[in-house]
Design a protein around this motif. Structure first.
Motif: not given
Lengths: 116, 107
Positions: A50-76
């Motif tokens: 669960q810690a791994a899922i949380m860590g990965s989930g949080l990091i990819w949520t952030r990166w989804g908003t930083v990449i070009t183009p923003k990928n809301w599917n990835l963020v959500s």
């Protein structure tokens, strides 16, 4: 008009004929698995997983908003992973360490420590 | 030094998002390895099966994405291996797979 829009979506380079669509879409399976497992006894929840899922989930949520183009599917999808894993972690922590029945809490805590 | 500098400044290097996302995903592999010594009753069939499909799809994704992401590919190949192993442990524990000689007798 609707037809050509649908066709445009169908033929999109990140559309349903490509891995760019199905891989992130299937990632919801992890969140769904966590929702299905939310009623399982806390002893069966894995802190590490669960810690791994949380860590990965949080990091990819952030990166989804930083990449070009923003990928809301990835963020959500990653936000969903982070939220469900935090729920599982909270449930297990509460059961192991914060249980009102102290004996039960200690037993469960030593049980999960032994298994790790 | 030159190769380190090349890595440091690479378009998929540590200054970019293409690097840290995949690094985070190695957590799944670490968690899977940590859970190898746990009794099979504690393995979640749902989650492990989901991970197996997830990593299979993302191996392909890592290969096809631009730029090609070998770190992500390596991560998902490893995770697929670990999760398939855990899935087999879970399945054996549940009685879905034939067990080894003496254990089969007790079933």
């Amino acid at each position: 008009m609707a037809n050509s829009k649908l066709q445009a979506l169908w033929n999109h380079p990140a559309g349903p004929k490509t891995i760019h669509f199905w891989a992130p879409t299937f990632k919801w399976g992890i969140t769904i698995a966590n929702i299905l497992d939310s009623s399982k006894p806390p002893e069966q929840v894995s802190y590490a997983q669960q810690a791994a899922i949380m860590g990965s989930g949080l990091i990819w949520t952030r990166w989804g908003t930083v990449i070009t183009p923003k990928n809301w599917n990835l963020v959500s999808v990653n936000f969903g992973m982070a939220v469900t894993s935090m729920f599982q972690l909270a449930r297990k922590t509460q059961h192991d360490y914060l249980s009102s029945n102290d004996q039960q809490g200690e037993q469960a805590a030593s049980e999960s420590i032994e298994d790790q | 030094m030159a190769s380190f500098r090349a890595f440091w400044n690479s378009p998929v290097g540590p200054k970019t998002t293409h690097f840290w996302g995949p690094v985070a995903n190695w957590g799944f592999v670490a968690a899977g390895l940590a859970d190898m010594s746990k009794p099979p009753e504690k393995i979640s069939g749902n989650m492990t099966a989901a991970m197996c499909v997830y990593s299979a799809l993302f191996m392909r994704f890592a290969w096809m994405v631009q730029p090609r992401n070998y770190l992500l590919l390596a991560c998902h190949v490893s995770n697929e291996t670990v999760q398939l192993y855990q899935l087999s442990r879970w399945a054996k524990g549940q009685g879905y797979l034939p067990q080894k000689k003496d254990e089969a007798a007790t079933q």
